[in-house]
Design a protein around this motif. Structure first.
Motif, PDB file in Angstrom:
ATOM      1  N   ALA A  50     -43.562 -25.837  59.277  1.00 35.12           N
ATOM      2  CA  ALA A  50     -44.106 -24.700  60.032  1.00 35.12           C
ATOM      3  C   ALA A  50     -42.996 -23.929  60.731  1.00 35.12           C
ATOM      4  CB  ALA A  50     -45.133 -25.195  61.050  1.00 35.12           C
ATOM      5  N   ILE A  51     -41.954 -24.629  61.203  1.00 36.02           N
ATOM      6  CA  ILE A  51     -40.809 -23.947  61.814  1.00 36.02           C
ATOM      7  C   ILE A  51     -40.134 -23.040  60.802  1.00 36.02           C
ATOM      8  CG2 ILE A  51     -38.558 -24.265  62.895  1.00 36.02           C
ATOM      9  CD1 ILE A  51     -39.548 -26.969  63.928  1.00 36.02           C
ATOM     10  N   LEU A  52     -39.834 -23.590  59.627  1.00 34.16           N
ATOM     11  CA  LEU A  52     -39.184 -22.796  58.585  1.00 34.16           C
ATOM     12  C   LEU A  52     -40.072 -21.642  58.140  1.00 34.16           C
ATOM     13  CD1 LEU A  52     -37.692 -25.701  56.414  1.00 34.16           C
ATOM     14  CD2 LEU A  52     -36.528 -24.315  58.143  1.00 34.16           C
ATOM     15  N   ARG A  53     -41.373 -21.907  58.013  1.00 37.70           N
ATOM     16  CA  ARG A  53     -42.307 -20.855  57.598  1.00 37.70           C
ATOM     17  C   ARG A  53     -42.361 -19.738  58.630  1.00 37.70           C
ATOM     18  NH1 ARG A  53     -46.391 -23.863  57.263  1.00 37.70           N
ATOM     19  NH2 ARG A  53     -45.992 -24.552  55.119  1.00 37.70           N
ATOM     20  N   SER A  54     -42.382 -20.098  59.889  1.00 40.24           N
ATOM     21  CA  SER A  54     -42.414 -19.087  60.954  1.00 40.24           C
ATOM     22  C   SER A  54     -41.170 -18.214  60.917  1.00 40.24           C
ATOM     23  CB  SER A  54     -42.535 -19.766  62.325  1.00 40.24           C
ATOM     24  OG  SER A  54     -43.722 -20.524  62.434  1.00 40.24           O
ATOM     25  N   VAL A  55     -40.009 -18.840  60.698  1.00 39.99           N
ATOM     26  CA  VAL A  55     -38.751 -18.102  60.708  1.00 39.99           C
ATOM     27  C   VAL A  55     -38.661 -17.147  59.523  1.00 39.99           C
ATOM     28  CG1 VAL A  55     -36.248 -18.323  60.510  1.00 39.99           C
ATOM     29  CG2 VAL A  55     -37.507 -19.847  62.035  1.00 39.99           C
ATOM     30  N   TRP A  56     -38.967 -17.651  58.328  1.00 37.07           N
ATOM     31  CA  TRP A  56     -38.769 -16.774  57.173  1.00 37.07           C
ATOM     32  C   TRP A  56     -39.821 -15.687  57.087  1.00 37.07           C
ATOM     33  CZ3 TRP A  56     -41.926 -15.771  53.047  1.00 37.07           C
ATOM     34  CH2 TRP A  56     -42.902 -16.701  52.695  1.00 37.07           C
ATOM     35  N   ILE A  57     -41.045 -15.941  57.544  1.00 36.06           N
ATOM     36  CA  ILE A  57     -42.043 -14.878  57.592  1.00 36.06           C
ATOM     37  C   ILE A  57     -41.615 -13.802  58.584  1.00 36.06           C
ATOM     38  CG2 ILE A  57     -44.378 -14.314  58.388  1.00 36.06           C
ATOM     39  CD1 ILE A  57     -45.382 -16.836  57.081  1.00 36.06           C
ATOM     40  N   SER A  58     -41.117 -14.213  59.744  1.00 34.91           N
ATOM     41  CA  SER A  58     -40.660 -13.249  60.750  1.00 34.91           C
ATOM     42  C   SER A  58     -39.466 -12.453  60.238  1.00 34.91           C
ATOM     43  CB  SER A  58     -40.293 -13.978  62.044  1.00 34.91           C
ATOM     44  OG  SER A  58     -41.401 -14.688  62.561  1.00 34.91           O
ATOM     45  N   ALA A  59     -38.566 -13.108  59.495  1.00 38.18           N
ATOM     46  CA  ALA A  59     -37.411 -12.403  58.940  1.00 38.18           C
ATOM     47  C   ALA A  59     -37.850 -11.364  57.903  1.00 38.18           C
ATOM     48  CB  ALA A  59     -36.444 -13.406  58.316  1.00 38.18           C
ATOM     49  N   ILE A  60     -38.815 -11.723  57.065  1.00 35.96           N
ATOM     50  CA  ILE A  60     -39.318 -10.775  56.062  1.00 35.96           C
ATOM     51  C   ILE A  60     -40.006  -9.600  56.743  1.00 35.96           C
ATOM     52  CG2 ILE A  60     -41.017 -10.472  54.215  1.00 35.96           C
ATOM     53  CD1 ILE A  60     -40.374 -13.285  53.281  1.00 35.96           C
ATOM     54  N   ALA A  63     -37.421  -7.236  58.079  1.00 37.79           N
ATOM     55  CA  ALA A  63     -36.788  -6.445  57.023  1.00 37.79           C
ATOM     56  C   ALA A  63     -37.730  -5.353  56.512  1.00 37.79           C
ATOM     57  CB  ALA A  63     -36.358  -7.358  55.880  1.00 37.79           C
ATOM     58  N   VAL A  64     -38.993  -5.703  56.273  1.00 32.92           N
ATOM     59  CA  VAL A  64     -39.960  -4.719  55.768  1.00 32.92           C
ATOM     60  C   VAL A  64     -40.208  -3.631  56.809  1.00 32.92           C
ATOM     61  CG1 VAL A  64     -42.338  -4.397  54.986  1.00 32.92           C
ATOM     62  CG2 VAL A  64     -41.050  -6.384  54.224  1.00 32.92           C
ATOM     63  N   SER A  65     -40.319  -4.019  58.074  1.00 27.85           N
ATOM     64  CA  SER A  65     -40.522  -3.030  59.139  1.00 27.85           C
ATOM     65  C   SER A  65     -39.340  -2.081  59.228  1.00 27.85           C
ATOM     66  CB  SER A  65     -40.728  -3.744  60.481  1.00 27.85           C
ATOM     67  OG  SER A  65     -41.897  -4.530  60.478  1.00 27.85           O
ATOM     68  N   LEU A  66     -38.136  -2.591  59.024  1.00 25.92           N
ATOM     69  CA  LEU A  66     -36.945  -1.736  59.037  1.00 25.92           C
ATOM     70  C   LEU A  66     -36.950  -0.768  57.857  1.00 25.92           C
ATOM     71  CD1 LEU A  66     -34.194  -0.960  60.182  1.00 25.92           C
ATOM     72  CD2 LEU A  66     -33.199  -2.842  58.843  1.00 25.92           C
ATOM     73  N   ILE A  67     -37.324  -1.258  56.684  1.00 24.55           N
ATOM     74  CA  ILE A  67     -37.337  -0.420  55.481  1.00 24.55           C
ATOM     75  C   ILE A  67     -38.329   0.742  55.635  1.00 24.55           C
ATOM     76  CG2 ILE A  67     -37.955  -0.375  53.030  1.00 24.55           C
ATOM     77  CD1 ILE A  67     -36.839  -3.237  52.843  1.00 24.55           C
ATOM     78  N   PHE A  68     -39.517   0.443  56.180  1.00 29.27           N
ATOM     79  CA  PHE A  68     -40.526   1.485  56.339  1.00 29.27           C
ATOM     80  C   PHE A  68     -40.329   2.283  57.636  1.00 29.27           C
ATOM     81  CE2 PHE A  68     -42.752  -1.296  53.340  1.00 29.27           C
ATOM     82  CZ  PHE A  68     -43.241  -0.365  52.444  1.00 29.27           C
ATOM     83  N   GLY A  69     -39.780   1.643  58.656  1.00 28.69           N
ATOM     84  CA  GLY A  69     -39.676   2.300  59.947  1.00 28.69           C
ATOM     85  C   GLY A  69     -38.496   3.242  60.071  1.00 28.69           C
ATOM     86  N   TYR A  70     -37.386   2.925  59.415  1.00 30.91           N
ATOM     87  CA  TYR A  70     -36.191   3.773  59.562  1.00 30.91           C
ATOM     88  C   TYR A  70     -36.428   5.193  59.052  1.00 30.91           C
ATOM     89  CZ  TYR A  70     -31.268   4.865  60.104  1.00 30.91           C
ATOM     90  OH  TYR A  70     -30.081   5.429  60.524  1.00 30.91           O
ATOM     91  N   VAL A 145     -46.542  -6.575  59.820  1.00 32.67           N
ATOM     92  CA  VAL A 145     -45.845  -5.297  59.671  1.00 32.67           C
ATOM     93  C   VAL A 145     -46.669  -4.179  60.305  1.00 32.67           C
ATOM     94  CG1 VAL A 145     -45.095  -3.559  57.997  1.00 32.67           C
ATOM     95  CG2 VAL A 145     -44.537  -5.963  57.621  1.00 32.67           C
ATOM     96  N   GLN A 146     -47.974  -4.209  60.109  1.00 34.85           N
ATOM     97  CA  GLN A 146     -48.828  -3.172  60.693  1.00 34.85           C
ATOM     98  C   GLN A 146     -48.769  -3.193  62.217  1.00 34.85           C
ATOM     99  OE1 GLN A 146     -51.935  -2.978  62.417  1.00 34.85           O
ATOM    100  NE2 GLN A 146     -52.278  -0.817  61.964  1.00 34.85           N
TER     101      GLN A 146
END
Length: 270
Positions: A50-60, A63-70, A145-146
């Motif tokens: 769950a720790i690893l899952r939380s980290v990699w989901i948050s990292a994704i 990244a997606v928020s940056l791609i759409f937000g910039y 992301v939303q």
């Protein structure tokens, strides 16, 4: 004094409780300290996964928020017309006015097996069965992301506005194309906003409980889900506090990584 009352004392109480023996229904602090709660977290696959899952989901999500937000932040920052600029800002801020739960139910109407997206695809004959858009990791990422996209946009707008247009004009005058000027001038100078927005989105994502619960359907188990289960369902406050401490330390590590990245991108100046 306010910082001590509302931050130091709660965090210290949480830390002290995490070192107590896990007993159902008991909340008070005890002088008997133990590492059993943390040993349990890091020796059982359910919890460290769950720790690893939380980290990699948050990292994704970051990244997606940056791609759409910039691009959106760039358009708003470069819009000279006051009326258009105000309208775009209102559209960004309006997404933050609705309650998170209401926004998630709106996404569920869109992404469900009988939702608008699957209904359209099935009616057009593009798919033979509903796509799994919800109650999985994809649904959690879309929901996060939303929720976090406006925070990314707001973090970037001020930084991009502060970049003087003459710098880009000078690059163009020296023969750089529009894309070359962007990647050599605008993007490096906007890095502080990128780092700040990424850190904010990461922190909001890794601590989110509502989105994984609704969009994940209790199938995507992250740290906040475990905290809720231990405290609200089985009443083991000590073990829930230990999971919360792990979540807190993970966020602190993210801040430390951000700090080092900020030093490098600013030439050693913080």
């Amino acid at each position: 004094m306010t910082f001590i009352v509302f931050f130091v004392i709660p965090v210290a109480s949480l830390l002290g409780l995490s070192f107590n023996k896990s007993v159902a229904g008991v909340i008070g602090l005890s002088s008997q300290l133990t590492l059993d709660n943390f040993v349990r977290i890091f020796t059982r696959a359910t919890y460290y996964e769950a720790i690893l899952r939380s980290v990699w989901i948050s990292a994704i999500v970051s990244a997606v928020s940056l791609i759409f937000g910039y691009p959106l932040a760039y358009v708003i920052a470069k819009t000279v017309n006051p009326g258009r600029n105000t309208l775009l800002m209102i559209l960004v801020l309006s997404a933050m006015q609705l309650d998170m739960v209401i926004r998630m139910f709106g996404l569920m109407v869109l992404l469900g097996d009988n939702g608008l997206i699957n209904g359209f695809l099935l009616s057009m004959g593009l798919v033979s069965k509903p796509l799994p858009l919800m109650y999985n990791t994809f649904g959690v990422i879309v929901g996060l992301v939303q929720i976090t996209l406006p925070f990314m946009v707001l973090s970037l707008i001020g930084i991009i506005k502060a970049i003087h247009p003459s710098l880009e004009e000078a690059a163009r005058a020296l023969g750089a194309s529009r894309f070359q000027a962007f990647f050599s001038i605008i993007l490096p100078l906007s890095m502080p906003g990128i780092l700040a927005g990424t850190l904010l989105v990461f922190a909001l994502s890794i601590s989110s409980y509502v989105v994984p619960a609704l969009m994940g359907g209790w199938k995507v188990i992250v740290l906040p889900i475990h905290i809720y289960q231990q405290i609200a369902e089985v009443g083991r406050w000590q073990f829930g506090a230990a999971i919360a401490v792990v979540l807190f330390v993970t966020s602190i590590i993210a801040v430390a990584i951000y700090h080092q990245a900020a030093i490098r991108t600013s030439g050693g100046r913080t």
